[in-house]
Design a protein around this motif. Sequence first.
Motif, PDB file in Angstrom:
ATOM      1  N   PRO A 188      29.920  52.772   1.195  1.00 22.87           N
ATOM      2  CA  PRO A 188      29.924  54.046   1.915  1.00 22.87           C
ATOM      3  C   PRO A 188      28.888  53.936   3.237  1.00 22.87           C
ATOM      4  N   HIS A 189      29.461  54.833   3.990  1.00 24.09           N
ATOM      5  CA  HIS A 189      28.913  54.307   5.416  1.00 24.09           C
ATOM      6  C   HIS A 189      28.714  55.801   6.226  1.00 24.09           C
ATOM      7  N   GLY A 190      27.763  56.028   7.058  1.00 25.56           N
ATOM      8  CA  GLY A 190      28.214  57.061   8.078  1.00 25.56           C
ATOM      9  C   GLY A 190      27.260  56.917   9.356  1.00 25.56           C
TER      10      GLY A 190
ATOM     11  N   ASP B  67      22.351  55.968  14.602  1.00 26.07           N
ATOM     12  CA  ASP B  67      22.244  54.765  13.770  1.00 26.07           C
ATOM     13  C   ASP B  67      23.335  54.973  12.800  1.00 26.07           C
ATOM     14  N   PHE B  68      23.979  53.766  12.479  1.00 30.00           N
ATOM     15  CA  PHE B  68      24.785  53.577  11.393  1.00 30.00           C
ATOM     16  C   PHE B  68      23.912  53.203   9.856  1.00 30.00           C
ATOM     17  N   ILE B  69      24.490  53.814   8.930  1.00 28.93           N
ATOM     18  CA  ILE B  69      23.825  53.836   7.750  1.00 28.93           C
ATOM     19  C   ILE B  69      24.716  53.421   6.648  1.00 28.93           C
TER      20      ILE B  69
ATOM     21  N   SER C 173      26.559  62.584  12.556  1.00 25.28           N
ATOM     22  CA  SER C 173      27.504  62.601  13.648  1.00 25.28           C
ATOM     23  C   SER C 173      29.112  62.121  12.869  1.00 25.28           C
ATOM     24  N   HIS C 174      28.813  61.434  11.921  1.00 22.16           N
ATOM     25  CA  HIS C 174      29.896  61.265  11.063  1.00 22.16           C
ATOM     26  C   HIS C 174      29.504  61.046   9.548  1.00 22.16           C
ATOM     27  N   ALA C 175      29.998  62.002   8.944  1.00 26.10           N
ATOM     28  CA  ALA C 175      29.681  62.105   7.382  1.00 26.10           C
ATOM     29  C   ALA C 175      29.756  60.871   6.576  1.00 26.10           C
ATOM     30  N   VAL C 176      29.069  60.565   5.713  1.00 22.22           N
ATOM     31  CA  VAL C 176      29.130  59.404   4.797  1.00 22.22           C
ATOM     32  C   VAL C 176      30.360  59.601   4.263  1.00 22.22           C
ATOM     33  N   HIS C 177      31.054  58.403   4.377  1.00 20.30           N
ATOM     34  CA  HIS C 177      32.473  58.221   3.971  1.00 20.30           C
ATOM     35  C   HIS C 177      32.733  56.770   3.210  1.00 20.30           C
ATOM     36  N   ALA C 178      33.748  56.302   2.780  1.00 20.75           N
ATOM     37  CA  ALA C 178      34.215  55.109   2.697  1.00 20.75           C
ATOM     38  C   ALA C 178      35.478  54.796   3.495  1.00 20.75           C
ATOM     39  N   ASP C 179      36.192  53.937   3.832  1.00 15.03           N
ATOM     40  CA  ASP C 179      37.364  53.844   4.896  1.00 15.03           C
ATOM     41  C   ASP C 179      38.475  53.865   4.007  1.00 15.03           C
ATOM     42  N   ASN C 180      38.555  53.550   2.720  1.00 12.05           N
ATOM     43  CA  ASN C 180      39.928  53.359   2.161  1.00 12.05           C
ATOM     44  C   ASN C 180      39.841  54.326   0.636  1.00 12.05           C
TER      45      ASN C 180
ATOM     46  N   ASP D 120      38.437  62.243  10.993  1.00 16.02           N
ATOM     47  CA  ASP D 120      37.999  61.389  12.258  1.00 16.02           C
ATOM     48  C   ASP D 120      38.445  60.213  12.859  1.00 16.02           C
ATOM     49  N   SER D 121      38.695  59.501  11.781  1.00 11.52           N
ATOM     50  CA  SER D 121      38.992  57.988  12.145  1.00 11.52           C
ATOM     51  C   SER D 121      40.247  57.865  12.712  1.00 11.52           C
ATOM     52  N   GLU D 122      41.601  58.788  12.501  1.00  5.56           N
ATOM     53  CA  GLU D 122      42.580  58.715  12.909  1.00  5.56           C
ATOM     54  C   GLU D 122      43.269  59.764  13.464  1.00  5.56           C
TER      55      GLU D 122
ATOM     56  N   LEU E  48      32.240  47.755  16.542  1.00  7.83           N
ATOM     57  CA  LEU E  48      31.754  46.970  17.777  1.00  7.83           C
ATOM     58  C   LEU E  48      31.285  47.978  18.506  1.00  7.83           C
ATOM     59  N   TYR E  49      29.774  47.782  18.647  1.00  7.30           N
ATOM     60  CA  TYR E  49      29.090  48.864  19.775  1.00  7.30           C
ATOM     61  C   TYR E  49      29.124  48.425  21.239  1.00  7.30           C
ATOM     62  N   LEU E  50      29.343  49.394  21.935  1.00  4.92           N
ATOM     63  CA  LEU E  50      29.395  49.014  23.390  1.00  4.92           C
ATOM     64  C   LEU E  50      28.465  49.451  24.289  1.00  4.92           C
TER      65      LEU E  50
ATOM     66  N   LEU F 140      37.345  49.355  14.151  1.00  8.80           N
ATOM     67  CA  LEU F 140      38.791  48.787  13.694  1.00  8.80           C
ATOM     68  C   LEU F 140      38.931  48.615  12.216  1.00  8.80           C
ATOM     69  N   TRP F 141      40.085  48.762  11.838  1.00 12.08           N
ATOM     70  CA  TRP F 141      40.356  48.553  10.444  1.00 12.08           C
ATOM     71  C   TRP F 141      41.356  47.502  10.325  1.00 12.08           C
ATOM     72  N   PHE F 142      41.057  46.996   9.166  1.00 10.74           N
ATOM     73  CA  PHE F 142      42.096  45.602   8.968  1.00 10.74           C
ATOM     74  C   PHE F 142      42.548  45.944   7.622  1.00 10.74           C
TER      75      PHE F 142
ATOM     76  N   GLN G  59      25.573  59.288  25.347  1.00  7.23           N
ATOM     77  CA  GLN G  59      26.897  59.122  24.616  1.00  7.23           C
ATOM     78  C   GLN G  59      26.845  57.700  23.895  1.00  7.23           C
ATOM     79  N   ARG G  60      27.349  57.349  22.690  1.00  7.43           N
ATOM     80  CA  ARG G  60      27.409  56.464  21.839  1.00  7.43           C
ATOM     81  C   ARG G  60      28.766  56.152  21.952  1.00  7.43           C
ATOM     82  N   CYS G  61      29.245  54.685  22.510  1.00  9.92           N
ATOM     83  CA  CYS G  61      30.497  54.339  22.326  1.00  9.92           C
ATOM     84  C   CYS G  61      30.658  53.192  21.417  1.00  9.92           C
TER      85      CYS G  61
HETATM   86  O1  AKG Z   1      30.722  54.588  14.719  1.00 14.13           O
HETATM   87  C1  AKG Z   1      30.378  53.891  13.686  1.00 14.13           C
HETATM   88  O2  AKG Z   1      29.285  53.459  13.582  1.00 14.13           O
HETATM   89  C2  AKG Z   1      31.095  54.063  12.403  1.00 14.13           C
HETATM   90  C3  AKG Z   1      32.291  54.878  12.474  1.00 14.13           C
HETATM   91  C4  AKG Z   1      33.111  54.849  11.168  1.00 14.13           C
HETATM   92  O3  AKG Z   1      32.617  54.704  10.121  1.00 14.13           O
HETATM   93  C5  AKG Z   1      34.394  55.239  11.077  1.00 14.13           C
HETATM   94  O4  AKG Z   1      35.053  55.720  12.108  1.00 14.13           O
HETATM   95  O5  AKG Z   1      35.053  55.058  10.059  1.00 14.13           O
END
Ligand code: AKG
Length: 330
Positions: free
Chosen positions: A147-149, A115-117, A72-79, A322-324, A105-107, A163-165, A157-159
């Motif tokens: 790296p995660h995805g 699943d988050f990997i 659902s969200h390809a493997v990536h790193a956030d920075n 996706d993220s922003e 934060l999972y809702l 958050l990025w700091f 639906q997954r909500c």
């Molecule tokens: O929704 C998630 O569990 C991860 C989302 C994520 O990695 C991102 O938006 O950068």
Amino acid sequence: MFQGVTVLKAVKLGQEGAVPLKSARLFFDVSERVKMTLESYFGLDAPLYFSYSHLVCRSAIAEKQEEREDLSHAVHADNCLLVSELNECVKEPPAYTHRDFSAILYLNDDFEGGDFIFTELDAKTVTAEVRPQCGRVVGFGAGKENPHGVRAVTKGQRCAVALWFTLDPVHQEKERIQAEEMLRMFSTPVNAEFMQKEVSETPEPQQATPALAAQFSADQGFVETKSDDKPAEKGPDAAADSERDKTETKPVKTKTDTKAKAAPKAKAKAGDKAKTKTASKPAAKKDGKQVKTQAKPAVKKDAKPAAKKTVKAAAKTDSEKDSESDKQEL
Ligand SMILES: O=C(O)CCC(=O)C(=O)O
Ligand SMILES: [Fe+2]
């Protein structure tokens, strides 16, 4: 497919009456709580600043779901921009290089898949999995070491609030400051007592006041911090959780070289592989005791944000977009 809403957008919707204002406030307050938890967990001696926050819901696509291998969200790193073929992550614009830490934060948990990997830099070798659960937080350094995805959502639906700091105030989220001002004008904080207490005392991870417990229980959540692949020290109340976590958070591989054992107050770096998570609890604990007893996270002692690499930048990945990219969406 996904939809996202920022804190400011949520507050505006609250003001318009499209959503309850207190829900927008909860979004704001709970993300503050996550920030404090990360600062504490990673033993940071400098504050974190929000650089971007949004609430995202991902839905299953209307297709055959069996044996889906896609993400659902390809493997990536956030920075940095992950180049998995080269086992590289390029920390240069257009990547959001100022991001130092990330938290999700999972809702909810009433969906399938999603699943988050965590993976190696090859984007294939899965090193840990986290099953989203309402109130659970996964927190990690935003760099190449993580790296995660997200696996495909196959039903429902997954909500989650992503958050990025940043450690650099220059990059703090301006919208959030505006949202805070609006909230101050329109309503009193749901957990004012708690927030004041947290500010005036150095927060211990997982130290819950009754106000916090009530707040989280209203949302079926509860804070618990521990490494996902090294059992944290647990108090007597934690048995049920640790049993559940065994099945829901599956470290596939233990990288002992990157795992941390240092005290929570150690200086941490974004490259830390230790993860933070928040697990849901059935009910509020009046004394907050069990929260406190679990606060022995494993973190890497010499942690610092990873050094900037001077490698040529690649194009922005889908996941970064996706993220922003959905600031205007609901
Ligand atoms: O929704 C998630 O569990 C991860 C989302 C994520 O990695 C991102 O938006 O950068
Ligand atoms: Fe991410």
